[in-house]
Design a protein around this motif. Structure first.
Motif, PDB file in Angstrom:
ATOM      1  N   UNK A  29       0.831  -1.205   0.000  1.00  0.00           N
ATOM      2  CA  UNK A  29       0.000   0.000   0.000  1.00  0.00           C
ATOM      3  C   UNK A  29       0.864   1.253   0.000  1.00  0.00           C
ATOM      4  N   UNK A  30       1.630   1.404  -1.073  1.00  0.00           N
ATOM      5  CA  UNK A  30       2.612   2.489  -1.138  1.00  0.00           C
ATOM      6  C   UNK A  30       2.012   3.883  -1.078  1.00  0.00           C
ATOM      7  N   UNK A  31       0.771   4.053  -1.502  1.00  0.00           N
ATOM      8  CA  UNK A  31       0.157   5.382  -1.466  1.00  0.00           C
ATOM      9  C   UNK A  31      -0.312   5.786  -0.076  1.00  0.00           C
ATOM     10  N   UNK A  32      -0.360   4.833   0.841  1.00  0.00           N
ATOM     11  CA  UNK A  32      -0.866   5.098   2.188  1.00  0.00           C
ATOM     12  C   UNK A  32       0.277   5.559   3.075  1.00  0.00           C
ATOM     13  N   UNK A  33       0.066   6.646   3.778  1.00  0.00           N
ATOM     14  CA  UNK A  33       1.081   7.169   4.685  1.00  0.00           C
ATOM     15  C   UNK A  33       1.062   6.470   6.032  1.00  0.00           C
ATOM     16  N   UNK A  34       1.632   7.124   7.005  1.00  0.00           N
ATOM     17  CA  UNK A  34       1.795   6.594   8.353  1.00  0.00           C
ATOM     18  C   UNK A  34       0.440   6.291   8.990  1.00  0.00           C
ATOM     19  N   UNK A  64      -9.009  -3.746   2.040  1.00  0.00           N
ATOM     20  CA  UNK A  64      -7.703  -3.188   2.403  1.00  0.00           C
ATOM     21  C   UNK A  64      -7.730  -2.607   3.814  1.00  0.00           C
ATOM     22  N   UNK A  65      -8.817  -1.939   4.145  1.00  0.00           N
ATOM     23  CA  UNK A  65      -8.969  -1.343   5.476  1.00  0.00           C
ATOM     24  C   UNK A  65      -8.817  -2.413   6.550  1.00  0.00           C
ATOM     25  N   UNK A  66      -9.487  -3.541   6.372  1.00  0.00           N
ATOM     26  CA  UNK A  66      -9.414  -4.617   7.362  1.00  0.00           C
ATOM     27  C   UNK A  66      -8.018  -5.226   7.412  1.00  0.00           C
ATOM     28  N   UNK A  67      -7.382  -5.384   6.263  1.00  0.00           N
ATOM     29  CA  UNK A  67      -6.039  -5.953   6.253  1.00  0.00           C
ATOM     30  C   UNK A  67      -5.027  -5.038   6.942  1.00  0.00           C
ATOM     31  N   UNK A  68      -5.106  -3.751   6.649  1.00  0.00           N
ATOM     32  CA  UNK A  68      -4.181  -2.809   7.287  1.00  0.00           C
ATOM     33  C   UNK A  68      -4.444  -2.707   8.786  1.00  0.00           C
ATOM     34  N   UNK A  69      -5.702  -2.743   9.182  1.00  0.00           N
ATOM     35  CA  UNK A  69      -6.023  -2.712  10.617  1.00  0.00           C
ATOM     36  C   UNK A  69      -5.438  -3.936  11.309  1.00  0.00           C
ATOM     37  N   UNK A 104      11.529   6.910   5.001  1.00  0.00           N
ATOM     38  CA  UNK A 104      12.643   6.960   4.056  1.00  0.00           C
ATOM     39  C   UNK A 104      12.741   5.715   3.185  1.00  0.00           C
ATOM     40  N   UNK A 105      11.991   4.685   3.492  1.00  0.00           N
ATOM     41  CA  UNK A 105      12.046   3.445   2.712  1.00  0.00           C
ATOM     42  C   UNK A 105      11.405   3.655   1.343  1.00  0.00           C
ATOM     43  N   UNK A 106      11.695   2.765   0.438  1.00  0.00           N
ATOM     44  CA  UNK A 106      11.115   2.826  -0.903  1.00  0.00           C
ATOM     45  C   UNK A 106       9.593   2.647  -0.817  1.00  0.00           C
ATOM     46  N   UNK A 107       8.857   3.249  -1.740  1.00  0.00           N
ATOM     47  CA  UNK A 107       7.403   3.030  -1.755  1.00  0.00           C
ATOM     48  C   UNK A 107       7.088   1.538  -1.798  1.00  0.00           C
ATOM     49  N   UNK A 108       6.102   1.139  -1.004  1.00  0.00           N
ATOM     50  CA  UNK A 108       5.731  -0.272  -0.915  1.00  0.00           C
ATOM     51  C   UNK A 108       6.491  -1.033   0.151  1.00  0.00           C
ATOM     52  N   UNK A 109       7.460  -0.378   0.793  1.00  0.00           N
ATOM     53  CA  UNK A 109       8.294  -1.013   1.815  1.00  0.00           C
ATOM     54  C   UNK A 109       8.267  -0.234   3.133  1.00  0.00           C
ATOM     55  N   UNK A 110       7.261   0.596   3.323  1.00  0.00           N
ATOM     56  CA  UNK A 110       7.260   1.522   4.456  1.00  0.00           C
ATOM     57  C   UNK A 110       6.515   1.019   5.692  1.00  0.00           C
ATOM     58  N   UNK A 111       5.513   0.175   5.528  1.00  0.00           N
ATOM     59  CA  UNK A 111       4.723  -0.329   6.654  1.00  0.00           C
ATOM     60  C   UNK A 111       5.362  -1.616   7.153  1.00  0.00           C
ATOM     61  N   UNK A 112       5.905  -1.590   8.368  1.00  0.00           N
ATOM     62  CA  UNK A 112       6.648  -2.748   8.854  1.00  0.00           C
ATOM     63  C   UNK A 112       6.272  -3.129  10.284  1.00  0.00           C
ATOM     64  N   UNK A 113       6.604  -4.361  10.607  1.00  0.00           N
ATOM     65  CA  UNK A 113       6.540  -4.894  11.973  1.00  0.00           C
ATOM     66  C   UNK A 113       7.812  -5.718  12.169  1.00  0.00           C
ATOM     67  N   UNK A 114       8.483  -5.554  13.294  1.00  0.00           N
ATOM     68  CA  UNK A 114       9.685  -6.346  13.581  1.00  0.00           C
ATOM     69  C   UNK A 114       9.286  -7.791  13.860  1.00  0.00           C
ATOM     70  N   UNK A 115      10.126  -8.698  13.348  1.00  0.00           N
ATOM     71  CA  UNK A 115       9.888 -10.134  13.493  1.00  0.00           C
ATOM     72  C   UNK A 115      11.205 -10.834  13.791  1.00  0.00           C
TER      73      UNK A 115
END
Length: 153
Positions: A29-34, A64-69, A104-115
């Motif tokens: 979801x590269x178009x979605x911000x923080x 998408x809303x449910x997946x991002x939530x 600062x990450x590339x679009x599509x790589x900004x939403x993360x969770x540590x694993x």
């Protein structure tokens, strides 16, 4: 209670290697911000997604809303399964941190969770058929809840 989630590494597997190398799962979801300020599922859908994807069908935006939530509210300690797109394996890890937005990450790589990746090469054939079918679903982020999935992964 520990839950188990599938988080895919991209439509073409483009996020898989970086996810394994950096110890994260990454949602697109590269178009979605923080999403850090989203305190409800309604905020994700109504405020964020509607602005980012104004021309999309309401049903798709709702999915998408449910997946991002799910992605931003998964609990530290939950298990994650990342199917490898072009390999017959999955990676299994345990969430070790909350949601982070990497501006600062590339679009599509900004939403993360540590694993903490526990196993990166589990053969799909070693996974029960019902879970394998669930892992094969098309959603980017989904819960694996059939028949005590958390204890079977």
């Amino acid at each position: 209670m520990v839950r188990t989630w599938t988080v895919r590494g991209g439509q073409h597997g483009e996020r898989e290697e970086q996810a394994l190398d950096e110890g994260v799962v990454i949602a697109g979801w590269e178009e979605v911000g923080d999403l850090s300020g989203c305190a409800s599922i309604a905020a994700v859908g109504g405020d964020v997604l509607a602005r980012a994807y104004p021309g999309e069908l309401p049903g798709r935006v709702d999915s998408w809303k449910h997946q991002l939530w799910r992605f931003i509210t998964m609990e530290t300690g939950d298990l994650v399964v990342m199917p490898r797109k072009f390999l017959g394996v999955v990676a299994i890890g345990q969430l070790s941190g909350g949601y982070e937005y990497r501006r600062e990450a590339a679009p599509g790589f900004r939403h993360t969770r540590k694993v903490e990746w526990v196993r990166s090469q589990v053969e799909r054939t070693a996974i029960g058929g019902d879970l394998r079918d669930s892992i094969g679903a098309f959603l980017t982020v989904s819960e694996l809840s059939r028949r005590d999935a958390a204890h079977r992964c």
